[in-house]
Design an enzyme around this catalytic site. Structure first.
Site, short mmCIF file in Angstrom:
data_model
loop_
_atom_site.label_atom_id
_atom_site.label_comp_id
_atom_site.label_asym_id
_atom_site.label_seq_id
_atom_site.Cartn_x
_atom_site.Cartn_y
_atom_site.Cartn_z
N VAL A 186 0.83 -1.20 0.00
CA VAL A 186 0.00 0.00 0.00
C VAL A 186 0.87 1.27 0.00
O VAL A 186 1.95 1.31 0.60
CB VAL A 186 -0.95 -0.01 1.22
CG1 VAL A 186 -0.15 -0.01 2.53
CG2 VAL A 186 -1.92 1.15 1.18
N GLU A 187 0.39 2.31 -0.71
CA GLU A 187 1.13 3.57 -0.81
C GLU A 187 0.98 4.38 0.48
O GLU A 187 0.30 5.41 0.53
CB GLU A 187 0.63 4.38 -2.01
CG GLU A 187 1.06 3.82 -3.35
CD GLU A 187 2.52 4.13 -3.66
OE1 GLU A 187 2.81 5.14 -4.30
OE2 GLU A 187 3.39 3.33 -3.23
N LYS A 193 5.48 1.38 4.57
CA LYS A 193 6.70 1.06 3.83
C LYS A 193 7.93 1.18 4.73
O LYS A 193 8.86 0.36 4.65
CB LYS A 193 6.82 1.97 2.61
CG LYS A 193 5.76 1.70 1.54
CD LYS A 193 5.92 2.62 0.34
CE LYS A 193 4.78 2.48 -0.65
NZ LYS A 193 4.77 1.21 -1.39
N SER A 248 4.81 4.86 -6.96
CA SER A 248 4.67 5.77 -8.10
C SER A 248 4.81 7.22 -7.69
O SER A 248 4.82 8.10 -8.54
CB SER A 248 3.31 5.57 -8.76
OG SER A 248 2.26 5.90 -7.85
N HIS A 266 9.74 1.80 -10.62
CA HIS A 266 8.32 2.05 -10.84
C HIS A 266 7.89 1.45 -12.16
O HIS A 266 8.18 1.99 -13.23
CB HIS A 266 8.03 3.56 -10.81
CG HIS A 266 6.60 3.89 -11.13
ND1 HIS A 266 6.22 5.04 -11.79
CD2 HIS A 266 5.45 3.20 -10.88
CE1 HIS A 266 4.92 5.04 -11.93
NE2 HIS A 266 4.42 3.95 -11.40
N ASN A 285 1.41 -0.05 -15.28
CA ASN A 285 0.36 -1.03 -15.56
C ASN A 285 -0.25 -0.81 -16.94
O ASN A 285 -0.43 0.34 -17.35
CB ASN A 285 -0.74 -0.93 -14.49
CG ASN A 285 -0.30 -1.55 -13.18
OD1 ASN A 285 0.37 -2.57 -13.16
ND2 ASN A 285 -0.68 -0.92 -12.08
#
Length: 319
Positions: A48-49, A54, A76, A97, A100
């Site tokens: 998850v961003e 992180k 990203s 990065h 998609n």
């Protein structure tokens, strides 16, 4: 099951033989324990961003990984320095990065932090090339190049919508200008949820220049999440494989419509991208206009026949 499904899809497209797929499946392991990563040479994080999540992951990995293991993030938008703040040996951090859908998109932004060592960068570059991907080297900064430029553009498209320019007018103007799809349709592909989140990140990192529009959070509150989330509707409805304007979204539109010529819509939105790319170049996030053009061609779908965003900007006297 998800991995097996992806291999079956690849087989159906003729890109893998059954024997090749079986062999590749044999090289994939699944685990729920970080302890099983202790022999890895490279770890790519794609959780998850969230900076805190992180940071914790990389701090925990630092306790079990070999000192020479390269830590890579698929983020990203988040600067490497923030993610590596609680981990040991920040010199082994790098951003990778991927865009998609990963199987079709050739670009990888290879992101170097302030403390990334040359050896780490070279190993990451070799890995990207071994995958047959095309790297563009970026300096660590919020949004790097493509995400930053594209989400300034998408936010401005939402601002036009909030001012009364209809979905179909915005998307038609940009599609006719040369983009593969208009910005509202692109938001549906990216996901209204993801778009709203990144708008918030851009506002956090660029508070003097980025004010997040409110349209996407309002759509989310109405459970309109875009095409990425199954058949969920956003600006368009995708029921039964069809693509039609979503009548439910009209409830959020201003009562008064704002008529704007297609050329004016395209100029305004492309102009936002040009201005932000100029700032990215001035900050040294990428080195040259050609690199910026190349990344936006491969990663954002800028119309190739126009030669590249900054080349186009130069042709109209904006660069």
């Amino acid at each position: 099951a998800v991995i097996r499904s992806l291999f079956k899809q690849a087989e159906a497209r003729g890109s893998l033989t059954p024997a090749e797929a079986h062999k590749m499946m044999g090289g994939i392991g699944v685990t729920t324990s970080l302890e099983d990563f202790d022999m890895c040479d490279l770890v790519i994080e794609a959780i998850v961003e969230d900076v805190g999540a992180k940071q914790k992951l990389f701090a925990d990995l630092s306790k079990v990984m070999a000192p020479g293991c390269v830590f890579a993030s698929n983020t990203s938008a988040l600067p490497l320095e923030e993610m590596a703040a609680k981990a040991t040996n920040p010199g082994r951090f790098v951003g990778l990065h991927f865009f998609n859908p990963v199987g079709r998109m050739p670009l990888v932004e290879l992101v170097l932090g302030k403390e990334t060592t040359r050896a780490t960068a070279e190993r990451a570059l070799a890995f990207v090339k071994s995958l047959g991907k095309t790297p563009v080297v970026c300096r660590s900064a919020p949004g790097f190049l493509v995400t930053r430029v594209m989400f300034f553009y998408l936010n401005e498209a939402c601002r036009l919508w909030e001012q009364g320019v209809p979905t179909e007018a915005i998307d038609r103007a940009l599609h006719e200008w040369g983009w593969p799809m208009g910005p509202m349709r692109l938001i549906d592909e990216v996901g209204v949820d993801v778009t709203a989140f990144i708008f918030g990140e851009m506002q956090h990192y660029f508070p003097d220049r980025f004010t997040a529009t409110t349209l996407c959070p309002r759509l989310l509150a109405a459970a309109l999440k875009g095409r990425k989330n199954g058949e969920s509707a956003g600006f368009y409805d995708y029921t039964d494989g069809r693509e039609t304007l979503n009548a439910a979204t009209a409830a959020f539109a201003p009562a008064e419509k704002f008529a704007l010529e297609p050329a004016a819509i395209a100029d305004r939105l492309n102009g936002v991208m040009i201005d932000e790319t100029k700032r990215v170049l001035a900050e040294g996030v990428v080195r040259t206009p050609d690199e910026a053009d190349f990344a936006l061609l491969l990663g954002a779908g800028f119309p190739a026949w126009r030669g590249g965003l900054m080349r186009y900007a130069k042709s109209i006297g904006r660069f």
